[in-house]
Structure formats: C-alpha cells, structure tokens
Design an enzyme around this catalytic site. Structure first.
Site, short mmCIF file in Angstrom:
data_model
loop_
_atom_site.label_atom_id
_atom_site.label_comp_id
_atom_site.label_asym_id
_atom_site.label_seq_id
_atom_site.Cartn_x
_atom_site.Cartn_y
_atom_site.Cartn_z
N HIS A 21 14.79 -0.58 56.88
CA HIS A 21 16.00 -0.46 55.97
C HIS A 21 16.57 0.69 55.19
CE1 HIS A 21 15.24 -4.84 57.13
NE2 HIS A 21 15.65 -4.15 58.50
N GLY A 68 5.41 -10.51 51.50
CA GLY A 68 6.32 -11.19 50.97
C GLY A 68 7.75 -11.11 51.97
N THR A 69 7.49 -11.22 53.29
CA THR A 69 9.13 -11.01 53.24
C THR A 69 9.69 -12.51 53.58
OG1 THR A 69 10.44 -10.52 55.44
CG2 THR A 69 7.54 -10.33 55.66
P1 NAD Z 1 13.92 -11.69 50.72
O1 NAD Z 1 14.01 -11.35 49.58
O2 NAD Z 1 14.50 -12.46 52.15
O3 NAD Z 1 12.20 -12.26 50.67
C1 NAD Z 1 11.34 -12.66 50.26
C2 NAD Z 1 9.94 -13.39 50.17
O4 NAD Z 1 8.64 -13.10 49.69
C3 NAD Z 1 10.33 -14.77 50.12
O5 NAD Z 1 9.86 -15.63 51.48
C4 NAD Z 1 9.23 -15.03 48.88
O6 NAD Z 1 8.30 -16.29 49.02
C5 NAD Z 1 8.54 -13.84 48.72
N1 NAD Z 1 7.91 -13.62 47.84
C6 NAD Z 1 8.37 -13.84 46.32
N2 NAD Z 1 7.91 -12.94 45.42
C7 NAD Z 1 6.35 -12.74 45.65
C8 NAD Z 1 5.16 -12.62 45.86
N3 NAD Z 1 5.22 -12.41 44.49
N4 NAD Z 1 3.96 -12.46 46.69
C9 NAD Z 1 4.06 -12.86 47.84
N5 NAD Z 1 5.28 -13.42 48.04
C10 NAD Z 1 6.53 -13.17 47.21
O7 NAD Z 1 13.16 -10.36 51.59
P2 NAD Z 1 13.18 -9.88 53.04
O8 NAD Z 1 11.80 -10.59 54.18
O9 NAD Z 1 12.18 -8.45 52.47
O10 NAD Z 1 14.35 -9.54 53.44
C11 NAD Z 1 15.37 -8.96 52.51
C12 NAD Z 1 16.17 -7.47 52.63
O11 NAD Z 1 17.02 -7.19 51.89
C13 NAD Z 1 15.41 -5.95 53.07
O12 NAD Z 1 15.90 -6.35 53.77
C14 NAD Z 1 15.44 -5.52 52.51
O13 NAD Z 1 16.15 -4.44 52.77
C15 NAD Z 1 16.50 -5.91 51.24
N6 NAD Z 1 15.88 -5.81 49.81
C16 NAD Z 1 15.16 -4.79 49.17
C17 NAD Z 1 14.48 -4.51 48.00
C18 NAD Z 1 13.15 -3.97 47.87
O14 NAD Z 1 13.34 -2.61 47.83
N7 NAD Z 1 12.19 -4.25 47.17
C19 NAD Z 1 14.89 -5.95 47.04
C20 NAD Z 1 15.92 -7.03 48.03
C21 NAD Z 1 15.85 -7.10 48.83
#
Ligand code: NAD
Length: 231
Positions: free
Chosen positions: A105, A171-172
């Site tokens: 992404h 974590g997705t």
């Molecule tokens: P999402 O936010 O939709 O889901 C996050 C998942 O992580 C959830 O299922 C949740 O239960 C789990 N989670 C939260 N804390 C956790 C932990 N401490 N340990 C284990 N699991 C944990 O995220 P996604 O599925 O990655 O989709 C989000 C989209 O948004 C991505 O495509 C990305 O491009 C973008 N995004 C990126 C970031 C980043 O770069 N860090 C942050 C936010 C959003």
C-alpha cells in the site's frame, strides 16, 4: 521452509501508531473517503497532503516493538525464504532490520510524481513544497495506495503466496482486499495458515489456526517456534 507474513496496522499499534478503524469508524478523526481516495485528492489536495504530512511526522517519532524485531530476527535465520508483505505505510519493519519487505500500500517516506511517475524519498511536508526532484513539476502526491487504486507488487506477492509453506497474517482486520484474500490463495497452494490478532478478524474462519493476543507477545513466541523447528 518458505514463509509469507502479511502485516497490518495492528503490528504497529503497540509502537504508538493508531490502527485504521477505531470504534468510531474514523482514521485519526477523518472519514476514509475524505483522505484516502483519489477523488478526495482531486477535490481537496491540501487537506489530503496535510493528513499524510501529519502521519509522516507522527511515524518519524515511533520505534519498532518486539513483534517487528522478532520478524527481523526470523529473516536473519531464513534469508530469502521469508518475505514480509505489509499493508502499513510506516517503516517500522525496516527500522527493526527487515530487508525483504513489500509495501503493497506504498509508504510515507517516498513521494510519487503524478507527472513523471518518479518515486523519490521524502522527509518533509508535501503540502507546501511539492516540486518533483526528477521533473520539476509541482505534482508530488503521497506514495500511498488509496481505495480504488491498484496495490503495488501483486504479481510478486502472488508468486510468493504460491510458493510458501506457511502464511501468517498479523494484526490485520481482513476488511481490505485483495490482502484479505491472500489466506485463500496461500491455502489453495497448500500452505498452512495462521492468524495472530488481538480479536477475531473478518476472515478468521479461513485460517487453519488463530491465536488471540498482543502482537508484541504472540509474534516473538511464534518466531521462537519456527526457529526451533528449522534448527
Ligand atoms: P485495521 O486498522 O483495519 O485493523 C487492525 C487490526 O489489528 C484489527 O484486526 C485489530 O484487532 C488488530 N490489532 C490491533 N492492535 C493489535 C495488537 N496490539 N496486536 C495484534 N493485533 C492488533 O488495519 P489493516 O487491516 O492493516 O487495514 C488498514 C489500512 O490502513 C492499511 O491498508 C494501511 O495502508 C492503512 N494504515 C496503515 C497504518 C500504518 O502504516 N501503521 C496505520 C493505520 C492505517
């Protein structure tokens, strides 16, 4: 043993990077349609640039947590047999020492020129200064894949999924495709599949095994198991 790891926002949560969808359905207080679509950028480029400028500044201050560190350690043992496909736009895998990382992404630390297509490193705000170093036009945008756009490197990812023995999603939420469907592709080619998440995801039922807990605990424990298995 060949392993594909898919990571999402949850792996970076304990480093202090908020996940995508909070309980209120917003990303850092914004509706996704207002900041993460090509239409939003066309309508209001300044707001979108500012949103990603804020994200870039925020992730510059965070550090990898034990989950990122454990995956880097696994790469040191498995080398080319491990690839991390991340949906994250932060660089925490690289900061931890991983080198085989596919940013499907995009990433915050590069900018994409809408005129010449060049992708150039960026460590400054784009809202006020968007001149492309390659062609000179003022057409730099965040190098992130927005909803409705094609993720990067899908051909390479498909090849990796077809060749792996293990597929692990960390974590997705399983809400964003095509990443949410990778488990089916890997399983279809015979891989054993494991999901590590705080809670059930939208696709938990598709995995052979699911473990619930914090990534900072689950990932190092799983890496230890693999290291013991490969000797
Ligand atoms: P999402 O936010 O939709 O889901 C996050 C998942 O992580 C959830 O299922 C949740 O239960 C789990 N989670 C939260 N804390 C956790 C932990 N401490 N340990 C284990 N699991 C944990 O995220 P996604 O599925 O990655 O989709 C989000 C989209 O948004 C991505 O495509 C990305 O491009 C973008 N995004 C990126 C970031 C980043 O770069 N860090 C942050 C936010 C959003």
């Amino acid at each position: 043993m060949r392993i594909v790891v898919l990571t999402g926002a949850g792996i970076s949560a304990e480093s202090g990077v908020p996940t995508f969808r909070d309980a209120d359905g917003l990303w850092e207080g914004h509706r996704v349609e207002d900041v993460a679509t090509p239409e939003a950028f066309e309508r209001d480029p300044r707001t979108v640039q500012r949103f990603y400028d804020e994200r870039r500044r925020a992730v510059a201050a965070v550090r990898p947590n034990p989950a990122h560190v454990a995956l880097a350690e696994l790469e040191r043992r498995l080398g080319d047999d491990l690839v991390v496909v991340t949906q994250n736009i932060d660089d925490l895998h690289e900061q931890a020492g991983s080198t085989r990382v596919v940013h499907m992404h995009g990433r915050l630390d590069t900018a994409l020129c809408e005129t010449c297509g060049a992708r150039t490193p960026v460590d400054r705000d784009l809202a006020d200064d968007a001149g492309c170093p390659a062609c000179g036009t003022a057409s730099l945008r965040p190098d992130v894949v927005w909803f409705g756009e094609m993720p990067y490197d899908l051909d390479r990812i498909d090849l990796e999924l077809a060749a792996c023995d293990r597929f692990v999603a960390i974590g997705t939420s399983g809400a964003v495709y095509p990443a949410a469907g990778f488990v089916l592709t890997a399983a279809g080619f015979g891989a054993r599949t494991l999901e590590l998440n705080l809670v059930e995801s939208e696709v938990s039922l598709l995995f052979d095994e699911v473990r619930h807990g914090l990534a900072s605990m689950l990932v190092p424990a799983w890496v230890d198991e693999i290291l013991a298995e490969v000797g």
